[in-house]
Design a protein around this motif. Structure first.
Motif, PDB file in Angstrom:
ATOM      1  N   THR A 110      -3.455 -16.463   3.254  1.00  0.00           N
ATOM      2  CA  THR A 110      -4.092 -16.212   4.543  1.00  0.00           C
ATOM      3  C   THR A 110      -5.586 -16.307   4.337  1.00  0.00           C
ATOM      4  O   THR A 110      -6.157 -15.551   3.559  1.00  0.00           O
ATOM      5  N   GLU A 112      -9.744 -16.361   5.364  1.00  0.00           N
ATOM      6  CA  GLU A 112     -10.595 -15.364   6.020  1.00  0.00           C
ATOM      7  C   GLU A 112     -10.482 -15.436   7.544  1.00  0.00           C
ATOM      8  O   GLU A 112     -10.516 -14.424   8.232  1.00  0.00           O
ATOM      9  N   VAL A 293      10.201 -17.503  -8.011  1.00  0.00           N
ATOM     10  CA  VAL A 293       9.589 -16.189  -8.168  1.00  0.00           C
ATOM     11  C   VAL A 293       8.292 -16.196  -7.365  1.00  0.00           C
ATOM     12  O   VAL A 293       7.492 -17.113  -7.486  1.00  0.00           O
ATOM     13  N   ILE A 294       8.122 -15.171  -6.548  1.00  0.00           N
ATOM     14  CA  ILE A 294       6.925 -15.078  -5.727  1.00  0.00           C
ATOM     15  C   ILE A 294       5.998 -14.030  -6.342  1.00  0.00           C
ATOM     16  O   ILE A 294       6.424 -12.917  -6.617  1.00  0.00           O
ATOM     17  N   GLU A 295       4.781 -14.414  -6.577  1.00  0.00           N
ATOM     18  CA  GLU A 295       3.804 -13.420  -7.019  1.00  0.00           C
ATOM     19  C   GLU A 295       2.682 -13.376  -6.000  1.00  0.00           C
ATOM     20  O   GLU A 295       2.295 -14.406  -5.456  1.00  0.00           O
ATOM     21  N   SER A 296       2.195 -12.172  -5.745  1.00  0.00           N
ATOM     22  CA  SER A 296       1.104 -12.081  -4.768  1.00  0.00           C
ATOM     23  C   SER A 296       0.098 -11.042  -5.206  1.00  0.00           C
ATOM     24  O   SER A 296       0.372 -10.216  -6.078  1.00  0.00           O
ATOM     25  N   ASP A 297      -1.059 -11.088  -4.583  1.00  0.00           N
ATOM     26  CA  ASP A 297      -2.021 -10.026  -4.830  1.00  0.00           C
ATOM     27  C   ASP A 297      -1.561  -8.780  -4.076  1.00  0.00           C
ATOM     28  O   ASP A 297      -0.641  -8.841  -3.253  1.00  0.00           O
ATOM     29  N   LEU A 298      -2.213  -7.647  -4.359  1.00  0.00           N
ATOM     30  CA  LEU A 298      -1.773  -6.388  -3.765  1.00  0.00           C
ATOM     31  C   LEU A 298      -1.854  -6.409  -2.246  1.00  0.00           C
ATOM     32  O   LEU A 298      -1.094  -5.740  -1.562  1.00  0.00           O
ATOM     33  N   ASP A 299      -2.792  -7.174  -1.699  1.00  0.00           N
ATOM     34  CA  ASP A 299      -2.936  -7.222  -0.251  1.00  0.00           C
ATOM     35  C   ASP A 299      -1.927  -8.146   0.399  1.00  0.00           C
ATOM     36  O   ASP A 299      -1.804  -8.165   1.618  1.00  0.00           O
ATOM     37  N   GLY A 300      -1.248  -8.952  -0.399  1.00  0.00           N
ATOM     38  CA  GLY A 300      -0.295  -9.885   0.187  1.00  0.00           C
ATOM     39  C   GLY A 300      -0.959 -11.011   0.948  1.00  0.00           C
ATOM     40  O   GLY A 300      -0.360 -11.643   1.802  1.00  0.00           O
ATOM     41  N   ARG A 301      -2.221 -11.275   0.638  1.00  0.00           N
ATOM     42  CA  ARG A 301      -2.924 -12.357   1.340  1.00  0.00           C
ATOM     43  C   ARG A 301      -2.658 -13.700   0.695  1.00  0.00           C
ATOM     44  O   ARG A 301      -2.659 -14.724   1.346  1.00  0.00           O
ATOM     45  N   ALA A 465       3.329 -13.820   0.224  1.00  0.00           N
ATOM     46  CA  ALA A 465       3.909 -12.638  -0.415  1.00  0.00           C
ATOM     47  C   ALA A 465       5.419 -12.520  -0.298  1.00  0.00           C
ATOM     48  O   ALA A 465       6.025 -11.721  -0.991  1.00  0.00           O
ATOM     49  N   PHE A 466       6.040 -13.288   0.575  1.00  0.00           N
ATOM     50  CA  PHE A 466       7.474 -13.098   0.770  1.00  0.00           C
ATOM     51  C   PHE A 466       8.289 -14.263   0.219  1.00  0.00           C
ATOM     52  O   PHE A 466       7.776 -15.370   0.040  1.00  0.00           O
ATOM     53  N   PRO A 490      13.381  -8.342   3.896  1.00  0.00           N
ATOM     54  CA  PRO A 490      11.949  -8.110   4.108  1.00  0.00           C
ATOM     55  C   PRO A 490      11.220  -9.315   4.697  1.00  0.00           C
ATOM     56  O   PRO A 490      10.384  -9.147   5.590  1.00  0.00           O
TER      57      PRO A 490
END
Lengths: 687, 312
Positions: A110, A112, A293-301, A465-466, A490
């Motif tokens: 996502t 800015e 495998v999905i990896e994302s940052d903590l914000d899910g951006r 993130a999903f 989810p």
């Protein structure tokens, strides 16, 4: 077809003294390639990047039995003590270099400004040369060429690696007890697929080129002719290997013999030994199944999807949203693996999935021997055939030679490369709640391919993130698509909560659409259970748009409760307009004045014969099988009864292997099938 | 396993200190190794504390909290009567309860006493066991309260912890695979130590997540992540006993392989029951105060009335 030994026909075979192997490696390096060859590591021989010839396994020999591999040094007085390749195929094969265990696949973020960025990762590859590939490795490469680069969807990473690959093959000088390439018609002689072929003899290698690149390589080394004695020694050596192997598996007719034994008691028996640990599939040079495998940052951006080796032996492999697995038992998984490898692979790719390398035998931690299992399940192997028994090469054999029963697939546009694997973005313009857990997203896109979608097709939907679920298309508008999504997990929960303006990344349209033309001139029955109405709604749109082409149109709708009904206002309006819509609910409250009962009850009182009916059915699998039974009782022809199946789909394009049902990839060959096409597989447990 | 998203998932784009989920880390009978693994996340710690408010974490802060918790990580097994009371209280104060490590998920190494004479163990370990109050069994948290998610291992894998917290903030299901260690082993390009060295390895029946650490250094997996989905322990144990690759291990040696950090978890426990290899007392020479009493026939695992698993 007899595998021919190609040395006699190769005029001008050259001799590469062992001391000049480094010149060969140097030439490959000078060509900008990394060089991969066999090395001894932790008690086995694997393919690894090498710099010098001295890293090759000179003087090592290997023995292999089921679940047991041992390396040993040859004694100094052994004639082969100075040889590098007299030790059988490397356990890793060359698969890690052409089809690595992990590959970055997709990045979704996502930005800015709130828009969605989608990037299909470009293959990052260095041109590679492999030294020491064996006949089985080359046969496996040919299989992968068909699976990953010869089908309607092409794996871009594999294609890039493959295009940059140069192969220096080596003739086998040793057959371990687990080798059975002679049975599968793939070796031990190297026939096709190599750029250069070496045969190790006293003091060096007899070398021939088999491609322009190989010829340039050898010509650049300025080698002397090998001479008839050395060529003779090379031929004799590989012939000995062939004789040593015998004929452990009767490949002839194996496809049909295996598929005739899907209910063999042996599946349960082997499940007691089989650990379902997946080692066989991961050391198999042709196994190609992958998971995401999905990896994302903590914000899910921002998230990245990595494709990694997976295996049909895991429970998650055949799991669908909601948690159920189509293959809960080890016996189901072993049967899937064996029947795919030796039988349904033929239906899918026109070759066997087994090249006879024996790695699954040697590297099974409990020593299960696939040759024994094949003999026990598909009938005994013929062991007393002469060594030069007729064998077919997977690459060359026409399917008819195998007496293979090809399932009646309706021809879809399956030309190589015809299925797109990229992602495009679409914007949500409206979110319409349908039920407590289901919403319809209206999407706008300018993508021509998406706008050309047909009812029954689906898209893979990615958001940061999903996980990336397959979603069926519930309507095709002039400016976009509608997706009706139930919050089953989810990712789908997140999607049903999106707001207008949000963007989604879509891969598609995918799969085989409803064959609407099958119903021209016939009575149409559309039968939907619950969320199953979503993929049928686009069909209904089209049927109504072409109303005059059909004799009659009836719609049967089932739902658990009145509140679980989809598109209620739309269906009411159609009914008010005269369309024959019959709805039933399993359970009702006082507000419901309609019919109560399961959907099959609606048909119970039907008087007309169904011979002229084409039925389109979608709902939970148990509902569909019940509907199929009733339709059958009403004489609706099986070839005119169409279902859309749910299976785990991770790629949607027939590359990841998860959604297989017998010989079918549900994503690519379906998800729409006729009952006649599915046959017994529709009801078979654990398939 | 369902992990309900915490409410902040909806506003995750711009977290503020006001709406950070309240996270606790607590321990019962354990070595604190899993807590230290969290602290080892040096690169991620700052980002984690920006997104989560750690209100209770004894290894990290003197600040204490009795709840409530949005997410509570629980280390250790229930080993004493007061712990059994405390876990029930914590559960009531917690939205998402995650057990971390072999002790909390399977009972841990201390659960080996479940198989043996409790009093003898006490006497072997403590000079004055009368002062020690302990249950005859050490049990996983799930024997007492509902657990929302499990992070396995001795210790846990730090990346799995980050994955779980990411799943909490984004509202997705954490990817905690239930496959065998073998898959990761082969993805790493490691050779099978059973096949090449006759090294007994529990990888085929053990849940992955560790990154195949032990096979990566040439030794067998000892099962610290516990049994995987559909673990065919009998198939593996029979091969260790009867197969040619290991040269015929003794039955009790094979049973002992399964009696490790997760040895109290089924079906590992059943293998030790069947083949032998339960830990024996004395573990070391008796201390000055001998056993207060001893049972001459230690019970088979799972048959003690105090054992919550036995009541299931």
């Amino acid at each position: 077809m007899v595998i021919e030994n190609r040395w006699p026909v190769m005029a001008g075979a050259r001799f590469l003294p062992v001391g000049r192997l480094d010149d060969l490696i140097g030439a490959l390096h000078a060509d900008g390639r990394r060089v991969v060859g066999p090395v001894v590591e932790d008690g086995g021989i694997k393919m690894a990047e090498i710099e010098r010839a001295a890293e090759l396994p000179f003087g090592w020999t290997a023995s292999a039995a089921p679940g047991l591999v041992r390396l040993s040094r040859r004694p100094a007085n052994d004639r082969a003590a100075g040889r590098a390749f007299d030790n059988g195929p490397a356990w890793s094969g060359i698969k890690p270099w052409t089809f690595p265990s992990r590959v970055d696949a997709l990045t979704v973020e996502t930005r800015e400004d709130g828009s969605l960025g989608v990037r299909v990762e470009a293959p990052a590859n260095q041109p590679t040369a492999v030294i020491g590939a064996r006949a089985c490795d080359l046969a496996a490469l040919a299989v992968h060429d068909r699976v990953l680069a010869g089908g309607p969807a092409i794996d871009p990473d594999y294609a890039a690696r493959r295009a940059d690959l140069l192969v220096v093959a080596v003739e086998c000088a040793l057959a371990t007890s687990t080798c059975f390439c002679t049975s599968m018609g793939t070796g031990p002689e190297v026939t096709t697929g190599a750029d250069v072929v070496l045969a190790e003899v006293d003091g060096g290698f007899v070398a021939r080129s088999d491609s322009p690149a190989g010829e340039r390589l050898l010509a650049g080394l300025d080698l002397a002719e090998a001479g008839p004695l050395r060529v003779g020694a090379a031929i004799e050596q590989v012939t000995k290997v062939r004789d040593a192997m015998g004929h452990a598996v009767e490949a002839e007719g194996l496809h049909d013999r295996l598929l005739a034994n899907l209910d063999s008691p042996r599946w349960e028996a082997i499940a007691e030994r089989c650990l379902a640990c997946a080692n066989c599939t991961l050391v198999c040079p042709t196994c190609f199944c992958t998971g995401t495998v999905i990896e994302s940052d903590l914000d899910g951006r921002e998230s990245s999807a990595t494709r990694q080796w997976d295996s049909c032996f895991t429970a998650g492999f055949a799991q669908v949203a909601g948690g159920g697995s189509f293959r809960p038992h080890h016996a189901d998984r072993y049967r899937q693996w064996l029947t795919h490898k030796f039988a349904t692979w033929w239906d899918q790719f026109g070759s066997s999935g087994c090249v006879g390398c024996g790695r699954c035998i040697a590297w099974c931690p409990v020593g299960i021997d696939v040759r024994e299992e094949l003999a026990a399940i598909a009938g005994p192997a013929i062991t007393d055939l002469p060594a030069a028994a007729p064998a077919t090469t997977p690459a060359a054999a026409p399917i008819a030679v195998k007496g293979t029963r090809i399932l009646a697939m309706a021809p879809t546009a399956l030309q190589p490369g015809s299925i797109r694997t990229d992602y495009v973005t679409a914007t949500v313009t409206e979110v319409r709640p349908e039920t407590a857990d289901t919403a319809t997203l209206r999407l706008v896109t300018g993508d021509a391919a998406l706008l050309a979608a047909r009812p029954g097709q689906f898209v893979m939907v990615a958001v940061p993130a999903f996980a990336i679920p397959p979603i069926s298309i519930s309507r095709i508008n002039p400016d976009g698509l509608e997706l009706t999504i139930r919050a089953a997990g989810p990712a789908t929960s997140f999607m049903t909560r999106l707001r207008p303006g949000a963007e989604l990344a879509l891969r598609g349209p995918l799969g085989r659409p409803w064959p609407i033309e099958d119903a021209y001139g016939r009575d149409v029955a559309i039968v939907a259970g619950g969320i199953g109405l979503a993929p049928l709604r686009g069909l209904l749109d089209q049927v109504l748009a072409e109303r005059d082409r059909f004799s009659s149109i009836r719609v049967y709708l089932g739902a658990r409760t009145p509140r679980d009904r989809l598109f209620v206002a739309e269906m009411d309006a159609l009914a008010a307009g005269g369309l024959d819509i019959r709805a039933t609910v399993d359970r009702a409250g006082p507000e419901w004045l309609g019919r109560v009962g399961i959907i099959t009850d609606i048909f119970r009182n039907a008087k007309a014969t169904g011979q002229n009916v084409t039925a389109f059915v979608c709902g939970p699998e148990r509902m569909m099988t019940a509907v199929v039974d009733v339709l059958g009782d009403l004489d609706v022809p099986r070839e005119h009864t169409w279902l859309t199946l749910e299976r785990r789909m991770e790629c949607g394009v027939g590359l990841c292997g998860h959604c297989q049902l017998g010989s079918r990839f549900v994503c690519r060959d379906g998800p729409v099938f006729s009952v006649a096409e599915l046959g017994d597989d529709l009801r078979r447990e654990g398939l | 396993m369902q992990l309900p998203p915490v409410p902040t998932a909806q506003v995750s784009k711009r977290a503020t200190t006001l709406n950070r989920p309240r996270v606790g880390v607590v321990k019962f009978a354990s070595c604190d190794g899993c807590q230290l693994t969290i602290l080892d996340l040096e690169d991620e710690l700052l980002a984690l504390t920006e997104r989560f408010e750690f209100v209770e974490f004894a290894e990290a802060t003197s600040r204490r909290s009795s709840g409530p918790f949005d997410v509570l990580f629980v280390e250790g097994s229930i080993s004493s009567p007061e712990q059994a009371v405390e876990i029930a209280r914590l559960r009531a104060a917690t939205k998402t309860l995650v057990t971390i490590g072999a002790c909390a998920t399977a009972g841990g190494i201390q659960a080996l006493r479940t198989a043996s004479e409790h009093e003898a163990f006490r006497a072997a370990v403590y000079p004055a066991p009368a002062f020690v109050e302990s249950l005859a069994v050490a049990s996983p948290i799930s024997s007492y309260v509902t657990v929302d998610a499990e992070l396995r291992g001795c210790p846990i894998d730090a990346h799995q912890l980050v994955e779980l917290l990411t799943a909490v903030t984004t509202g997705r299901r954490p990817q905690l695979p239930d496959q065998a260690v073998c898959l990761e082993c082969k993805r790493r390009g490691l050779e099978c130590v059973v096949v090449t060295r006759g090294e007994p390895c529990l990888g085929p029946v053990t849940q992955t997540g560790c990154g195949a650490i032990c096979p990566g250094i040439g030794r067998g997996c000892y099962g610290c992540f516990g049994p995987r989905e559909g673990a065919n322990v009998d198939g593996l144990a029979s091969w260790f006993v009867d197969g040619p690759a290991l040269g015929g291990l003794k039955r009790e040696d094979v049973g002992r392989l399964f009696a490790g950090f997760t040895g109290a978890a089924q079906p590992f426990r059943a293998v030790t029951d069947r083949l032998g290899g339960r830990p024996q007392i004395p573990l070391r020479p008796a201390t000055a105060h001998g056993p207060e009493h001893s049972e001459h026939t230690p019970p088979v695992w799972g048959t003690r009335p105090e054992d919550p698993d036995a009541r299931r």
